[in-house]
Design a protein around this motif. Structure first.
Motif, PDB file in Angstrom:
ATOM      1  N   THR A   1       0.924  -1.175   0.021  1.00 14.31           N
ATOM      2  CA  THR A   1      -0.043   0.217  -0.084  1.00 14.31           C
ATOM      3  C   THR A   1       0.810   1.142   0.143  1.00 14.31           C
ATOM      4  O   THR A   1       0.577   2.351  -0.608  1.00 14.31           O
ATOM      5  CB  THR A   1      -0.847   0.167   1.194  1.00 14.31           C
ATOM      6  OG1 THR A   1      -1.854  -0.977   1.322  1.00 14.31           O
ATOM      7  CG2 THR A   1      -1.850   1.057   1.123  1.00 14.31           C
ATOM      8  N   SER A   2       1.862   1.485   0.682  1.00 15.50           N
ATOM      9  CA  SER A   2       2.579   2.491   0.879  1.00 15.50           C
ATOM     10  C   SER A   2       3.451   2.791  -0.506  1.00 15.50           C
ATOM     11  O   SER A   2       3.669   3.857  -1.105  1.00 15.50           O
ATOM     12  CB  SER A   2       3.914   2.288   1.700  1.00 15.50           C
ATOM     13  OG  SER A   2       3.195   1.974   3.240  1.00 15.50           O
ATOM     14  N   LEU A   3       3.820   1.566  -0.966  1.00 17.29           N
ATOM     15  CA  LEU A   3       4.520   1.813  -2.574  1.00 17.29           C
ATOM     16  C   LEU A   3       3.524   2.119  -3.607  1.00 17.29           C
ATOM     17  O   LEU A   3       4.052   3.169  -4.259  1.00 17.29           O
ATOM     18  CB  LEU A   3       5.171   0.389  -2.845  1.00 17.29           C
ATOM     19  CG  LEU A   3       5.945   0.362  -4.144  1.00 17.29           C
ATOM     20  CD1 LEU A   3       7.017  -0.640  -4.051  1.00 17.29           C
ATOM     21  CD2 LEU A   3       4.837  -0.012  -5.420  1.00 17.29           C
ATOM     22  N   VAL A   4       2.490   1.768  -3.440  1.00 19.70           N
ATOM     23  CA  VAL A   4       1.507   2.254  -4.619  1.00 19.70           C
ATOM     24  C   VAL A   4       1.274   3.690  -4.385  1.00 19.70           C
ATOM     25  O   VAL A   4       0.965   4.377  -5.090  1.00 19.70           O
ATOM     26  CB  VAL A   4       0.166   1.425  -4.961  1.00 19.70           C
ATOM     27  CG1 VAL A   4       0.718   0.071  -5.325  1.00 19.70           C
ATOM     28  CG2 VAL A   4      -0.315   1.423  -3.575  1.00 19.70           C
ATOM     29  N   GLN A   5       1.070   4.160  -2.933  1.00 21.02           N
ATOM     30  CA  GLN A   5       0.429   5.398  -2.589  1.00 21.02           C
ATOM     31  C   GLN A   5       1.666   6.219  -3.068  1.00 21.02           C
ATOM     32  O   GLN A   5       1.484   7.587  -3.542  1.00 21.02           O
ATOM     33  CB  GLN A   5       0.343   5.499  -1.097  1.00 21.02           C
ATOM     34  CG  GLN A   5      -1.013   4.858  -0.655  1.00 21.02           C
ATOM     35  CD  GLN A   5      -1.234   4.998   0.846  1.00 21.02           C
ATOM     36  OE1 GLN A   5      -0.228   4.981   1.735  1.00 21.02           O
ATOM     37  NE2 GLN A   5      -2.536   4.690   0.976  1.00 21.02           N
ATOM     38  N   THR A   6       3.077   5.920  -2.850  1.00 24.41           N
ATOM     39  CA  THR A   6       4.217   6.702  -3.187  1.00 24.41           C
ATOM     40  C   THR A   6       4.049   6.958  -4.946  1.00 24.41           C
ATOM     41  O   THR A   6       4.270   8.199  -5.241  1.00 24.41           O
ATOM     42  CB  THR A   6       5.634   5.936  -2.877  1.00 24.41           C
ATOM     43  OG1 THR A   6       5.458   5.904  -1.491  1.00 24.41           O
ATOM     44  CG2 THR A   6       6.679   6.798  -3.321  1.00 24.41           C
ATOM     45  N   ALA A   7       3.824   5.892  -5.526  1.00 25.04           N
ATOM     46  CA  ALA A   7       3.614   6.067  -7.150  1.00 25.04           C
ATOM     47  C   ALA A   7       2.418   6.843  -7.353  1.00 25.04           C
ATOM     48  O   ALA A   7       2.505   7.756  -8.338  1.00 25.04           O
ATOM     49  CB  ALA A   7       3.529   4.689  -7.609  1.00 25.04           C
ATOM     50  N   ASP A   8       1.295   6.957  -6.638  1.00 23.91           N
ATOM     51  CA  ASP A   8       0.140   7.466  -7.077  1.00 23.91           C
ATOM     52  C   ASP A   8       0.651   9.164  -6.727  1.00 23.91           C
ATOM     53  O   ASP A   8       0.276  10.065  -7.359  1.00 23.91           O
ATOM     54  CB  ASP A   8      -1.026   6.847  -6.216  1.00 23.91           C
ATOM     55  CG  ASP A   8      -2.140   7.741  -6.658  1.00 23.91           C
ATOM     56  OD1 ASP A   8      -2.522   8.197  -7.844  1.00 23.91           O
ATOM     57  OD2 ASP A   8      -3.097   8.166  -5.753  1.00 23.91           O
TER      58      ASP A   8
END
Length: 397
Positions: A72-79
């Motif tokens: 979740t943290s990774l995709v939030q960073t990308a988003d």
């Protein structure tokens, strides 16, 4: 039974019963002090096997939950980075719309070009710099991240996060330098049913679109070749079967002062578009031979026509970023659901393990009290049994 001195059967029986009671008392003390029903394999061999497996599963699920939260943290960073990229692209589109006016002086167009070039460079910088735990997310170096979100070693315990469509470096490159693609005459696209195929030069992967029917261009008087090409490009990019793997742009070439507009098609994975086929009225497929197109999608603001082509090129990249963000949002929701599901599973599995391994304190206190009373009584009776042979002395008197 005779009156024997050498063998005291009463004492032996009492001692045997007392030993059993002492063992039971010891077991009760062990369970009460540890809070566990199973303290060693002999207490419940089958229960120990089951509880050990449950404990491993619970521990694995707890780690899987932490893995999902990392996802979740990774995709939030990308988003977050893609959100900023979308803002940049929107600003670039505004500049292209502004450049579409012939009221702009050459100096104004140069200023617009300068700002657009700067924004494109920032887009590339974001793509190169955004990382999570030292791993770049938006430059295409790691297109897929796998996350272990289950306790088992099967495919159902992993989620793959595909960020290949979130390559901001590639998007910036297409807008700044321009990509290479296949140029098709507008007359070969408008009003035809098409199939596009591309082959990735690196991986060898083949992508084929479904049949796409492109509406014929308007025949209204004054409808220019550019407008017909723009219609065809918009129809292709607006088709999900096409836009999943391909992108269309307005492509122009100038010779002897005459500008010719055509439809340039590029593959989003960087592969070469090797064939475009169109269904004839009789239903057969006719192969279309396209010409190589360079600098496809490159932004230019030196004329109203170039500005319109830039709008279409930017729109294609805005759509690509929007699609990437939608995919990331879906993955984020999936991770959230995983964490929720794991939490429920951990609760239920822990309860199941507890029913096997944890001692019922009330019941064990009853057993302890019973064993304690029997132990005291047994000790007293053993003393009495040991004194019985002394009765033989009275026979001597």
């Amino acid at each position: 039974m005779g009156f024997a001195i050498n063998t005291n059967n009463d004492a032996l029986n009492t001692y045997r019963n007392l030993t059993g009671v002492q063992n039971s008392l010891s077991k009760s003390l062990e369970k009460l002090s540890s809070g566990l029903r199973i303290n060693q394999a002999g207490d419940d061999a089958a229960g120990l096997t089951i509880s050990t497996q449950l404990a491993s599963q619970v521990s694995g699920l707890q780690q899987a939950s932490r893995n999902a939260q990392d996802g979740t943290s990774l995709v939030q960073t990308a988003d977050g980075a893609l959100t900023q990229a979308q803002s940049i692209l929107n600003r670039m589109r505004d500049l292209a719309v502004q450049a579409g006016n012939d009221s702009n002086s050459p100096a104004a167009r140069t200023a617009i070009q300068s700002e657009a070039t700067s924004l494109t460079a920032e887009l590339a910088r974001i793509g190169s710099s955004v990382n999570f735990n030292g791993q770049n997310l938006l430059d295409g170096t790691t297109p897929t991240f796998k996350f272990q979100v289950g306790a088992d070693g099967n495919s159902q315990s992993q989620i793959a996060v595909d960020l290949s469509s979130s390559n901001l470096v590639s998007i910036a490159s297409k807008l700044n330098v321009g990509g290479s693609g296949t140029s098709l005459a507008t007359t070969d696209v408008a009003g035809k049913t098409l199939v596009f195929t591309s082959t990735n030069n690196t991986t060898g992967a083949v992508n084929t679109s479904a049949k796409i029917t492109v509406p014929a261009s308007s025949t209204t008087t004054g409808y220019t070749d550019l407008q017909k090409t723009q219609d065809a490009v918009s129809a292709l990019n607006g088709n999900s079967a096409f836009s999943a793997n391909f992108s269309a742009s307005v492509y122009s070439t100038t010779a002897a002062g005459v500008t010719t507009y055509s439809v340039a098609v590029t593959a989003k994975d960087g592969g070469a578009v090797t064939q475009t086929s169109a269904a004839t009225p009789t239903g057969t497929q006719a192969t279309l031979t396209g010409a190589a197109a360079s600098n496809v999608g490159k932004l230019a603001f030196d004329s109203a026509e170039s500005a319109q082509a830039s709008i279409i090129a930017i729109d294609a990249q805005i759509a690509a970023v929007s699609t990437a963000r939608a995919n990331i949002g879906a993955i984020e929701n999936r991770f959230n659901n995983v964490v929720s599901t794991i939490s429920t599973s951990v609760t239920n599995l822990t309860a199941a393990k507890s029913r096997i391994t944890d001692v019922d304190m009330a019941q064990e206190m009853v057993n302890y009290t019973r064993a304690n009373v029997l132990s005291q009584a047994g000790t007293a009776m053993l003393a009495q049994a040991n004194s019985l042979p002394q009765l033989a002395l009275k026979l001597l008197g």
